[in-house]
Design an enzyme around this catalytic site. Structure first.
Site, PDB file in Angstrom:
ATOM      1  N   ALA A 118       6.809  -5.193   6.075  1.00 14.64           N
ATOM      2  CA  ALA A 118       7.023  -6.203   5.037  1.00 14.64           C
ATOM      3  C   ALA A 118       5.743  -6.354   4.225  1.00 14.64           C
ATOM      4  O   ALA A 118       4.652  -6.041   4.710  1.00 14.64           O
ATOM      5  CB  ALA A 118       7.381  -7.540   5.694  1.00 14.64           C
TER       6      ALA A 118
ATOM      7  N   GLY B 200       8.268  -3.934   9.697  1.00 10.13           N
ATOM      8  CA  GLY B 200       9.560  -3.771   9.019  1.00 10.13           C
ATOM      9  C   GLY B 200       9.860  -2.321   8.714  1.00 10.13           C
ATOM     10  O   GLY B 200      11.032  -1.927   8.607  1.00 10.13           O
TER      11      GLY B 200
ATOM     12  N   GLU C  19      11.391  -1.085  11.787  1.00 13.56           N
ATOM     13  CA  GLU C  19      12.709  -1.739  11.903  1.00 13.56           C
ATOM     14  C   GLU C  19      13.721  -1.067  10.965  1.00 13.56           C
ATOM     15  O   GLU C  19      14.886  -0.884  11.325  1.00 13.56           O
ATOM     16  CB  GLU C  19      12.564  -3.238  11.617  1.00 13.56           C
ATOM     17  CG  GLU C  19      11.793  -3.975  12.712  1.00 13.56           C
ATOM     18  CD  GLU C  19      11.454  -5.395  12.327  1.00 13.56           C
ATOM     19  OE1 GLU C  19      11.902  -6.318  13.045  1.00 13.56           O
ATOM     20  OE2 GLU C  19      10.773  -5.587  11.300  1.00 13.56           O
TER      21      GLU C  19
ATOM     22  N   GLU D 260       3.538  -6.946  14.369  1.00  9.54           N
ATOM     23  CA  GLU D 260       3.659  -8.295  13.801  1.00  9.54           C
ATOM     24  C   GLU D 260       2.871  -9.339  14.589  1.00  9.54           C
ATOM     25  O   GLU D 260       2.336 -10.289  14.013  1.00  9.54           O
ATOM     26  CB  GLU D 260       5.149  -8.697  13.777  1.00  9.54           C
ATOM     27  CG  GLU D 260       5.977  -8.042  12.691  1.00  9.54           C
ATOM     28  CD  GLU D 260       6.481  -6.664  13.061  1.00  9.54           C
ATOM     29  OE1 GLU D 260       7.358  -6.150  12.342  1.00  9.54           O
ATOM     30  OE2 GLU D 260       5.996  -6.073  14.050  1.00  9.54           O
TER      31      GLU D 260
HETATM   32  C1  LIG Z   1       9.914  -8.413   9.052  1.00  8.02           C
HETATM   33  C2  LIG Z   1       8.868  -7.672   9.745  1.00  8.02           C
HETATM   34  O1  LIG Z   1       9.217  -7.686  11.065  1.00  8.02           O
HETATM   35  C3  LIG Z   1       7.497  -8.247   9.659  1.00  8.02           C
HETATM   36  C4  LIG Z   1       7.407  -9.579   9.160  1.00  8.02           C
HETATM   37  C5  LIG Z   1       6.508  -7.269   9.087  1.00  8.02           C
HETATM   38  O2  LIG Z   1       6.801  -6.180   8.774  1.00  8.02           O
HETATM   39  S1  LIG Z   1       4.898  -7.841   8.976  1.00  8.02           S
HETATM   40  C6  LIG Z   1       3.960  -6.407   8.488  1.00  8.02           C
HETATM   41  C7  LIG Z   1       3.746  -5.495   9.648  1.00  8.02           C
HETATM   42  N1  LIG Z   1       2.939  -4.371   9.237  1.00  8.02           N
HETATM   43  C8  LIG Z   1       1.662  -4.266   9.603  1.00  8.02           C
HETATM   44  O3  LIG Z   1       1.130  -5.091  10.291  1.00  8.02           O
HETATM   45  C9  LIG Z   1       0.890  -3.060   9.109  1.00  8.02           C
HETATM   46  C10 LIG Z   1      -0.294  -3.514   8.337  1.00  8.02           C
HETATM   47  N2  LIG Z   1      -1.028  -2.395   7.757  1.00  8.02           N
HETATM   48  C11 LIG Z   1      -1.826  -1.621   8.531  1.00  8.02           C
HETATM   49  O4  LIG Z   1      -1.938  -1.743   9.717  1.00  8.02           O
HETATM   50  C12 LIG Z   1      -2.622  -0.568   7.807  1.00  8.02           C
HETATM   51  O5  LIG Z   1      -2.768  -0.959   6.491  1.00  8.02           O
HETATM   52  C13 LIG Z   1      -2.000   0.834   7.838  1.00  8.02           C
HETATM   53  C14 LIG Z   1      -0.605   0.811   7.370  1.00  8.02           C
HETATM   54  C15 LIG Z   1      -2.104   1.379   9.253  1.00  8.02           C
HETATM   55  C16 LIG Z   1      -2.848   1.757   6.872  1.00  8.02           C
HETATM   56  O6  LIG Z   1      -4.175   1.649   7.239  1.00  8.02           O
HETATM   57  P1  LIG Z   1      -5.333   2.271   6.274  1.00  8.02           P
HETATM   58  O7  LIG Z   1      -6.610   2.049   6.963  1.00  8.02           O
HETATM   59  O8  LIG Z   1      -4.946   3.609   5.883  1.00  8.02           O
HETATM   60  O9  LIG Z   1      -5.293   1.403   4.938  1.00  8.02           O
HETATM   61  P2  LIG Z   1      -5.620  -0.136   4.755  1.00  8.02           P
HETATM   62  O10 LIG Z   1      -6.956  -0.289   4.143  1.00  8.02           O
HETATM   63  O11 LIG Z   1      -5.366  -0.866   6.011  1.00  8.02           O
HETATM   64  O12 LIG Z   1      -4.506  -0.566   3.705  1.00  8.02           O
HETATM   65  C17 LIG Z   1      -4.539  -0.077   2.380  1.00  8.02           C
HETATM   66  C18 LIG Z   1      -4.160  -1.196   1.463  1.00  8.02           C
HETATM   67  O13 LIG Z   1      -2.802  -1.558   1.717  1.00  8.02           O
HETATM   68  C19 LIG Z   1      -2.681  -2.931   1.990  1.00  8.02           C
HETATM   69  N3  LIG Z   1      -1.613  -3.112   2.998  1.00  8.02           N
HETATM   70  C20 LIG Z   1      -1.448  -2.436   4.141  1.00  8.02           C
HETATM   71  N4  LIG Z   1      -0.340  -2.851   4.792  1.00  8.02           N
HETATM   72  C21 LIG Z   1       0.223  -3.807   4.020  1.00  8.02           C
HETATM   73  C22 LIG Z   1       1.394  -4.620   4.140  1.00  8.02           C
HETATM   74  N5  LIG Z   1       2.229  -4.515   5.171  1.00  8.02           N
HETATM   75  N6  LIG Z   1       1.642  -5.508   3.163  1.00  8.02           N
HETATM   76  C23 LIG Z   1       0.814  -5.618   2.081  1.00  8.02           C
HETATM   77  N7  LIG Z   1      -0.329  -4.872   1.914  1.00  8.02           N
HETATM   78  C24 LIG Z   1      -0.603  -3.981   2.870  1.00  8.02           C
HETATM   79  C25 LIG Z   1      -4.066  -3.313   2.553  1.00  8.02           C
HETATM   80  O14 LIG Z   1      -4.320  -4.683   2.394  1.00  8.02           O
HETATM   81  C26 LIG Z   1      -4.976  -2.460   1.686  1.00  8.02           C
HETATM   82  O15 LIG Z   1      -5.104  -3.105   0.462  1.00  8.02           O
HETATM   83  P3  LIG Z   1      -6.467  -3.123  -0.272  1.00  8.02           P
HETATM   84  O16 LIG Z   1      -7.466  -3.695   0.659  1.00  8.02           O
HETATM   85  O17 LIG Z   1      -6.800  -1.683  -0.616  1.00  8.02           O
HETATM   86  O18 LIG Z   1      -6.248  -3.982  -1.465  1.00  8.02           O
END
Ligand SMILES: C[C@H](O)[C@H](C)C(=O)SCCNC(=O)CCNC(=O)[C@H](O)C(C)(C)COP(=O)([O-])OP(=O)([O-])OC[C@H]1O[C@@H](n2cnc3c(N)ncnc32)[C@H](O)[C@@H]1OP(=O)([O-])[O-]
Length: 725
Positions: free
Chosen positions: A67, A106, A109, A129
């Site tokens: 998400a 997500g 999912e 999450e």
């Molecule tokens: C319903 C549902 O159940 C629920 C509720 C959800 O789904 S909740 C969401 C669950 N998802 C997560 O927890 C994964 C979170 N992301 C990561 O773990 C990592 O990003 C990555 C995927 C392993 C890549 O790592 P990276 O090292 O290559 O790059 P980065 O520097 O980290 O990220 C590169 C850029 O992308 C942005 N970014 C990464 N993931 C994002 C996300 N999910 N949403 C928005 N921005 C995101 C981050 O802020 C950065 O921005 P900027 O700083 O450049 O402006």
């Protein structure tokens, strides 16, 4: 044929396959527009008579990062995730997820809603999450439990760990792993199952396999989770959601999942953990007071590095460097120490390699007793004993031996980096790289720049830190840099609370209930009371004559507590001597037990100094220890030692055990309310006028006077404040 403009592109490939590509760089997060695109394109594919099967993939070799976290806290629009995924699962044509890069939250999912999952061998999958203070709320808790079983699902969901494609195959999350282009493999595969019924591939219809020891399992997991969560609510909700999967039909389980998510989504903890997510990324975009910034400062290439001094820190740094694949020269002048270090380093590398299933990199390191051996390296990290004269001597030898342009870094935790640089022919090449023990484990790295350090030197150290898997924060040179500087008032208040009637147990319990892994006194016993004593001696704070009366508790005009010094004079250095603030079964044991001797010592000490003990509650412990620490954080922002609150919060979360679900000291202050923090500091300062650390910082006053703006706007106020200095 393709359809531009939507954030999910639709293409018909191989004649009969509808290929849906998520397009939201860099991680194809499921923003409102992406969700709308998916709904539209799935409908299109399912209604396209020519199309026999569907493949979903992500642009740029990245499936989906979940998400869009940036949408949390806003009025979320666009189609909800759950029905979107249910529609895919219900499809009458095979839908295959082609997973490259990350399939997280997500994103996974979404893939679990598909009928098949094909992953590239380098892909990473998970439901992280819980690290954002949430739970997988698009069916993840219900589908994953049905697909891989309750114990494995509990482990992934309560820890938020990412698994490799190979591990995902073993767990049964994916159906196939390929070294080839996963999209092409998925397209071919989807055609091979076209026309078949997908009824048996709809995970939500699967029974959830019940572990034989169902109740015992959940009790055990809940107990473990509550213990490690230290007050975080998301891990507990994750267990409850998986339990629903094991005990309720899918639809009821989904209702429970949504119910639990609703309790988390708006919680302060979720906001704190999401703040940490973005803060961790923000600190990489560093800037110096000179205006130099990360975008414009090109790092120097580092192919070969060296470590000077192979004590505990030097060994950990050598391991962390070798694990990046760099060649490392490890120098220790004492032969015995060198042999012991070689053995220790090899052991750490082998254990690490075994844990991660990779090669131990032993051949990356060459050992030497001679500093000449570092003549050809690009960067040196000095980790000798914490003494300025010794460090200066080593740096002078290095300046003479190293090739021009070699970066000289010191792992000092408190000495003046700029003073060290001033003794060097090339001070611009000197920076601090302050690692935290154990250096091959702790994520935090403070990169310390002085007024003479070049932006290129900072950029090089920051880039090397990232390569070592560290969360690196660039900070200015001052006494104790950021982390240790803020620790001083925290420790001081803890000592004063003992003088006024508290016990180490009470203070530690308050801090551990707040969420710290260890309270201040158990932590001091672990790191060794003699370390602080040595620093206080160097600062001439330890008066030899401990005559009773007021003067024994005043230094340089301010209140001082000699309690720590008195314990050290009796050889009570903590775990290493078996006695400190607590007693231990034997030197080196880790289990802290209340010590009657310590309690009578405190009673006698208070009597000798005419101190009347009073009852102290947890709230006062937290206010005095944490607000004094936070206040010093504001002073650090005033001084420009840290560029923003995120820098301080990342340092405390990754280096000092500040609970992630509390966001960090500065975020916590914004949640408590700056006016409240100011009022309490003024209250305690009035009661203790001889404690300068309780004097509220002018920046804090300034922020309160500007109606306490939200934390993301503090940098503006700080900039204006500094420009008026
Ligand atoms: C319903 C549902 O159940 C629920 C509720 C959800 O789904 S909740 C969401 C669950 N998802 C997560 O927890 C994964 C979170 N992301 C990561 O773990 C990592 O990003 C990555 C995927 C392993 C890549 O790592 P990276 O090292 O290559 O790059 P980065 O520097 O980290 O990220 C590169 C850029 O992308 C942005 N970014 C990464 N993931 C994002 C996300 N999910 N949403 C928005 N921005 C995101 C981050 O802020 C950065 O921005 P900027 O700083 O450049 O402006």
């Amino acid at each position: 044929m393709c359809d531009k403009g939507s954030m999910a592109q639709y293409t018909r490939v191989s004649g009969f396959v509808g290929l849906i590509t998520l397009q939201n760089p860099p991680v194809n997060a499921l923003s409102a527009a992406v969700r709308q695109g998916i709904v539209d394109m799935v409908e299109r594919a399912l209604s396209d008579p020519i199309v026999k099967s569907v493949v979903i993939c992500g642009q740029n070799g990245n499936f989906c990062g979940g998400a869009d976290i940036k949408e949390f806290g806003t009025n979320m629009s666009g189609p909800p995730l759950v029905p979107m995924i249910d529609a895919i699962e219900a499809a009458n044509k095979p839908v295959v997820a082609a997973i490259e890069g990350s399939a997280l939250g997500g994103g996974l999912e979404l893939a679990l809603g598909c009928h098949y999952r094909i992953a590239h061998s380098k892909a990473r999958l998970g439901l992280p999450e819980v690290t954002l203070g949430l739970l997988p709320a698009a069916g993840g808790t219900q589908r994953l439990s049905r697909l891989i079983g309750v114990p494995a699902a509990l482990n992934l969901i309560t820890t938020g760990i990412h698994v490799t494609a190979a591990q995902a195959l073993q767990l049964g999350i994916v159906d196939q792993v390929t070294d080839h282009n996963a999209v092409e493999v998925a397209v071919t595969f989807s055609l091979s199952v076209a026309g078949q019924s997908m009824d048996a591939r709809r995970i939500s219809t699967y029974p959830c396999p019940l572990p034989s020891d169902f109740d015992a399992l959940f009790e055990g997991v809940m107990q473990k989770v509550r213990q490690s969560a230290r007050g975080a609510i998301a891990p507990v909700a994750c267990v409850q959601a998986v339990r629903a999967a094991a005990t309720l039909p899918y639809t009821k389980g989904m209702e429970r999942e949504q119910e639990l998510m609703a309790t988390l989504f708006t919680s302060g903890q979720a906001r704190a953990q999401q703040y940490c997510f973005f803060a961790q990324r923000a600190v990489g975009r560093w800037r110096m007071p000179s205006g130099a910034r990360w975008e414009t400062s090109k790092p120097m290439p580092v192919h070969k590095a060296a470590v000077i001094g192979l004590g505990t820190m030097g060994r950990g740094i050598t391991v962390a460097l070798a694990q990046t694949g760099l060649s490392v020269v490890a120098v220790e002048t004492q032969e015995k120490q060198l042999m012991e270090a070689k053995q220790a380093v090899s052991g750490m590398l082998e254990r690490g390699a075994k844990r991660h299933g990779v090669a131990p990199m032993l051949d990356r390191i060459s050992y030497s007793q001679n500093i000449q051996a570092v003549a050809e390296v690009d960067l040196v990290i000095e980790a000798v004993f914490e003494d300025m004269a010794l460090k200066t001597e080593v740096f002078q030898q290095l300046s003479a031996v190293c090739k021009p342009g070699t970066l000289l870094c010191t792992n000092t935790s408190a000495l003046d980096v700029d003073k060290l640089a001033s003794e060097m022919p090339n001070p611009e090449l000197v920076v601090g790289m302050h690692f935290f023990a154990p250096a091959h484990v702790m994520k935090l790295l403070e990169v310390v720049y002085g007024p003479r350090s070049s932006p290129q030197a900072v950029a090089t150290a920051m880039q090397l830190g990232k390569k070592m898997g560290k969360v690196s924060v660039a900070v200015g040179n001052c006494r104790g840099f950021v982390g240790n500087r803020m620790l001083m008032p925290y420790l001081q208040q803890a000592f004063f609370l003992l003088e006024e009637g508290a016990t180490p147990e009470l203070v530690d319990r308050a801090l551990e209930e707040f969420g710290f892994p260890m309270g201040v006194f158990r932590m001091s016993d672990l790191s060794g009371l003699d370390i602080g004593w040595r620093v206080r001696k160097r600062d001439e704070l330890v008066e030899p004559d401990m005559a009773s009366g007021q003067s024994a508790r005043i230094r340089q005009g301010s209140r001082y507590s000699p309690l720590g010094d008195l314990l050290c004079e009796q050889g009570r250095f903590g775990q290493k001597t078996g006695q400190g603030w607590y007693r231990y079964d034997k030197p080196g044991s880790r289990v802290a037990r209340s010590d009657p001797w310590l309690h009578s010592f405190l009673v006698e000490y208070r009597a000798r100094h005419g101190l009347v003990p009073r009852s102290i509650d947890h709230q006062e412990v937290l206010e005095r220890c944490l607000y004094a620490l936070i206040n010093e954080g504001f002073r650090i922002l005033e001084d420009g030692i840290a560029a923003g609150p995120e820098d301080i919060d990342v340092i405390y979360v990754f280096g000092y055990g500040w609970p992630r679900h509390r966001g960090g000291p500065m975020f916590y202050a914004s949640m408590v309310g700056l006016a409240k923090i100011l009022e309490r500091l003024e209250h305690y300062q009035q009661a203790h006028p001889d404690v300068p650390y309780l004097q509220p910082s002018s920046l804090l006053r300034r922020l309160v006077a500007s109606d306490s703006p939200p934390i993301h706007r503090w940098r503006e106020v700080i900039k204006k404040y500094q420009s008026q200095l």
